[in-house]
Design an enzyme around this catalytic site. Sequence first.
Site, PDB file in Angstrom:
ATOM      1  N   GLY A 263      -6.174  -2.623 -15.351  1.00 16.71           N
ATOM      2  CA  GLY A 263      -7.322  -1.794 -15.004  1.00 16.71           C
ATOM      3  C   GLY A 263      -7.517  -0.667 -15.998  1.00 16.71           C
ATOM      4  O   GLY A 263      -8.625  -0.422 -16.494  1.00 16.71           O
ATOM      5  N   THR A 290       3.049  -1.921 -17.240  1.00 15.48           N
ATOM      6  CA  THR A 290       3.009  -2.622 -15.969  1.00 15.48           C
ATOM      7  C   THR A 290       4.394  -3.116 -15.632  1.00 15.48           C
ATOM      8  O   THR A 290       4.961  -3.931 -16.350  1.00 15.48           O
ATOM      9  CB  THR A 290       2.010  -3.795 -15.952  1.00 15.48           C
ATOM     10  OG1 THR A 290       2.435  -4.734 -14.957  1.00 15.48           O
ATOM     11  CG2 THR A 290       1.930  -4.509 -17.280  1.00 15.48           C
ATOM     12  N   ASP A 292       5.035  -4.971 -13.387  1.00  6.05           N
ATOM     13  CA  ASP A 292       4.915  -6.375 -12.981  1.00  6.05           C
ATOM     14  C   ASP A 292       5.007  -7.334 -14.167  1.00  6.05           C
ATOM     15  O   ASP A 292       5.142  -8.539 -13.977  1.00  6.05           O
ATOM     16  CB  ASP A 292       3.572  -6.621 -12.273  1.00  6.05           C
ATOM     17  CG  ASP A 292       3.442  -5.837 -10.984  1.00  6.05           C
ATOM     18  OD1 ASP A 292       4.444  -5.247 -10.552  1.00  6.05           O
ATOM     19  OD2 ASP A 292       2.337  -5.815 -10.419  1.00  6.05           O
TER      20      ASP A 292
HETATM   21  N1  LIG Z   1     -12.552  -2.951 -14.824  1.00  8.15           N
HETATM   22  C1  LIG Z   1     -12.339  -1.648 -15.010  1.00  8.15           C
HETATM   23  N2  LIG Z   1     -13.115  -0.945 -15.855  1.00  8.15           N
HETATM   24  C2  LIG Z   1     -12.908   0.362 -16.051  1.00  8.15           C
HETATM   25  N3  LIG Z   1     -11.927   1.056 -15.470  1.00  8.15           N
HETATM   26  C3  LIG Z   1     -11.127   0.429 -14.623  1.00  8.15           C
HETATM   27  C4  LIG Z   1     -11.281  -0.954 -14.345  1.00  8.15           C
HETATM   28  N4  LIG Z   1     -10.322  -1.323 -13.451  1.00  8.15           N
HETATM   29  C5  LIG Z   1      -9.617  -0.200 -13.199  1.00  8.15           C
HETATM   30  N5  LIG Z   1     -10.092   0.831 -13.897  1.00  8.15           N
HETATM   31  C6  LIG Z   1      -9.572   2.208 -13.872  1.00  8.15           C
HETATM   32  O1  LIG Z   1      -8.283   2.206 -14.467  1.00  8.15           O
HETATM   33  C7  LIG Z   1      -7.406   3.044 -13.753  1.00  8.15           C
HETATM   34  C8  LIG Z   1      -6.166   2.294 -13.360  1.00  8.15           C
HETATM   35  O2  LIG Z   1      -6.493   1.054 -12.741  1.00  8.15           O
HETATM   36  P1  LIG Z   1      -5.523   0.388 -11.664  1.00  8.15           P
HETATM   37  O3  LIG Z   1      -5.329   1.320 -10.532  1.00  8.15           O
HETATM   38  O4  LIG Z   1      -6.040  -0.960 -11.362  1.00  8.15           O
HETATM   39  O5  LIG Z   1      -4.126   0.331 -12.392  1.00  8.15           O
HETATM   40  P2  LIG Z   1      -3.615  -0.538 -13.591  1.00  8.15           P
HETATM   41  O6  LIG Z   1      -3.967   0.104 -14.865  1.00  8.15           O
HETATM   42  O7  LIG Z   1      -4.061  -1.948 -13.428  1.00  8.15           O
HETATM   43  O8  LIG Z   1      -2.055  -0.382 -13.418  1.00  8.15           O
HETATM   44  P3  LIG Z   1      -1.107  -1.083 -12.333  1.00  8.15           P
HETATM   45  O9  LIG Z   1      -0.345  -2.109 -13.115  1.00  8.15           O
HETATM   46  O10 LIG Z   1      -0.247   0.001 -11.848  1.00  8.15           O
HETATM   47  O11 LIG Z   1      -1.963  -1.669 -11.272  1.00  8.15           O
HETATM   48  C9  LIG Z   1      -8.179   3.584 -12.581  1.00  8.15           C
HETATM   49  O12 LIG Z   1      -8.543   4.915 -12.864  1.00  8.15           O
HETATM   50  C10 LIG Z   1      -9.364   2.673 -12.453  1.00  8.15           C
HETATM   51  O13 LIG Z   1     -10.515   3.348 -11.980  1.00  8.15           O
HETATM   52  O1  LIG Z   2       1.277   1.713  -4.075  1.00  4.30           O
HETATM   53  P1  LIG Z   2       0.631   1.792  -5.384  1.00  4.30           P
HETATM   54  O2  LIG Z   2       0.895   3.046  -6.121  1.00  4.30           O
HETATM   55  O3  LIG Z   2      -0.810   1.479  -5.334  1.00  4.30           O
HETATM   56  O4  LIG Z   2       1.284   0.674  -6.317  1.00  4.30           O
HETATM   57  C1  LIG Z   2       1.611  -0.613  -5.899  1.00  4.30           C
HETATM   58  C2  LIG Z   2       1.309  -1.597  -6.969  1.00  4.30           C
HETATM   59  O5  LIG Z   2       1.813  -1.257  -8.229  1.00  4.30           O
HETATM   60  C3  LIG Z   2       2.192  -2.429  -8.912  1.00  4.30           C
HETATM   61  O6  LIG Z   2       3.555  -2.392  -9.168  1.00  4.30           O
HETATM   62  C4  LIG Z   2       1.498  -2.475 -10.220  1.00  4.30           C
HETATM   63  O7  LIG Z   2       1.865  -1.343 -10.966  1.00  4.30           O
HETATM   64  C5  LIG Z   2       1.890  -3.590  -8.003  1.00  4.30           C
HETATM   65  O8  LIG Z   2       2.801  -4.634  -8.053  1.00  4.30           O
HETATM   66  C6  LIG Z   2       1.872  -2.935  -6.673  1.00  4.30           C
HETATM   67  O9  LIG Z   2       1.052  -3.619  -5.782  1.00  4.30           O
HETATM   68 MG   LIG Z   3      -3.558  -3.464 -12.157  1.00  8.02          MG
END
Ligand SMILES: Nc1ncnc2c1ncn2[C@@H]1O[C@H](COP(=O)(O)OP(=O)(O)OP(=O)(O)O)[C@@H](O)[C@H]1O
Ligand SMILES: O=P(O)(O)OC[C@H]1O[C@](O)(CO)[C@@H](O)[C@@H]1O
Ligand SMILES: [Mg+2]
Length: 520
Positions: A263, A290, A292
């Site tokens: 994200g 990540t 994961d």
């Molecule tokens: N498709 C997207 N386009 C722009 N911004 C995004 C998008 N998806 C998520 N974001 C932004 O990126 C940030 C982090 O996204 P998210 O919470 O999904 O975590 P992540 O980067 O995927 O990490 P994690 O592995 O912990 O889930 C948030 O502020 C969210 O608003």
């Molecule tokens: O509870 P939070 O902070 O949303 O994070 C949980 C998520 O974070 C992750 O580890 C990804 O960073 C996912 O596997 C899990 O669902």
């Molecule tokens: Mg994510």
Amino acid sequence: MESLSPAIISVVPARLPSYRPNSNRNRKRFVRVHAENTRPPPSAGAAAIDYSDPQWKSMFQKEFESRFSIPHLTDIFEDAATLPSTFCLRMRSPTEDFADGYPSDEKWHGYINNNDRVLLKVIKFSSPASAGAECIDPDCSWVEQWVHRAGPREKIYFKPEEVKAAIVTCGGLCPGLNDVIRQIVITLEIYGVKKIAGIPFGYRGFADKDLREIPLPRNVVQNAHLSGGSLLGVSRGGPSVSDIVDSMEERGINMLFVLGGNGTHAGANAIHNECRKRRLTVAVVGVPKTIDNDILLMDKTFGFDTAVEEAQRAINSAYIEAHSAYRGIGIVKLMGRSSGFIAMHASLASGQVDICLIPEVSFNLRGPHGVLDHLKYILGKKGSAVVCVAEGAGQDFLQETKAKDASGNIVLGDIGVYLQQEIKRYFNEMGTPADVKYIDPTYMIRAVRANASDGILCAVLGQNAVHGAFAGYSGITVGISNTHYVYLPIPEVISYPRVVDPNSRMWHRCLTSTGQPDFL
Ligand SMILES: Nc1ncnc2c1ncn2[C@@H]1O[C@H](COP(=O)(O)OP(=O)(O)OP(=O)(O)O)[C@@H](O)[C@H]1O
Ligand SMILES: O=P(O)(O)OC[C@H]1O[C@](O)(CO)[C@@H](O)[C@@H]1O
Ligand SMILES: [Mg+2]
């Protein structure tokens, strides 16, 4: 105004269809069997190319090269000025002579040439039937796929004294975040950058007027790696891309380092595009975070090793509890929303797990081939059992919550609690109760500091992120591929989450260790 909503920003690049050896339709086409662990979703497809064309290989390579070319400032500012790098590998003690910075006049600098490349795929498969085969055509021809090598360049596109760099950490926590922040700061300082700011609490920190940016001189980050978490804080959700770029302009930020998962990288790519649209001389560089391990094309992401190691403690506790109880069963839930890498690796490493359940592999609970019958068999044979389950596994059994977090990620049901209840019920119904203990160490694992090997990975990634920005690249991320460090265009690494391939050698190694059957 463009919203930072996951639904709106598409980063899915054009993809070629998978090769299915027995499909006539595919026989005439330019095809590609995807990497172990990196299968695209069924919807991902693009124009096919006729591989009976003698030029198909060079066409493929050309297309690959263009997909993996990395955006550079000169794409929009053709005449962008360069200066000799201020990053020098042969350093002197910063005595009075060098009070204003390290000298850069040595003959050997260890710079990377812009044309250096790293081979992305290193196995030559001789048949599509080979385990994990990634074939491009039905003959499984060898086709070189090169990506950009990371590292410091001899010429840089930013004057260090004109740089204001910012670092932001988004998404969930992950061991090593502070290590990366620290290394980015240290490397920026070596280049001679004086203005370095941390954006508090993820993208939110760009817009929330109550949150102030955090100055990051070296002494602030010096010992940051000794603790887990992020010294900047993290968050999900946040402002729109255009608000973020407005805020960057107001603050004069021209280098942005973004630490986060899929994200966050989608956001980083959108910020990069918006900066280009506004013709700003800005470098946006990602460092994949990540726990994961679900980012494509990389050997692994930082924090993953630490998570697997830390998970051993929970698994061992579950084993001790189960082993010490009469008819004991220990359940450990580990993180992994859509991919079961942590559960698979932790199970394999521990050697104490009897059943490993991951999102990529469906299973039945009840019935002759179900998990419960197998648990009965194990209890009869060994007297106790350990189950390791990834949080995204078995979601079909749970009522869909429909809830989403601030970033739009679906909030999962608790498979661990469900398993505990179902296992108890099953053995109670049989009149032979089991003593079931459920351990959820997920947040404990995520909060620890990085282990030594992750610490090194973080250091190298952090340094390379800074080198990439000074080299004028933007919209890129850094990674380790086949033990070498590379720059990759963001859309290529986040087009879909990396998942465990149930036909992979690794999953089968895990099954060999647990001894579990197919639960279908
Ligand atoms: N498709 C997207 N386009 C722009 N911004 C995004 C998008 N998806 C998520 N974001 C932004 O990126 C940030 C982090 O996204 P998210 O919470 O999904 O975590 P992540 O980067 O995927 O990490 P994690 O592995 O912990 O889930 C948030 O502020 C969210 O608003
Ligand atoms: O509870 P939070 O902070 O949303 O994070 C949980 C998520 O974070 C992750 O580890 C990804 O960073 C996912 O596997 C899990 O669902
Ligand atoms: Mg994510």
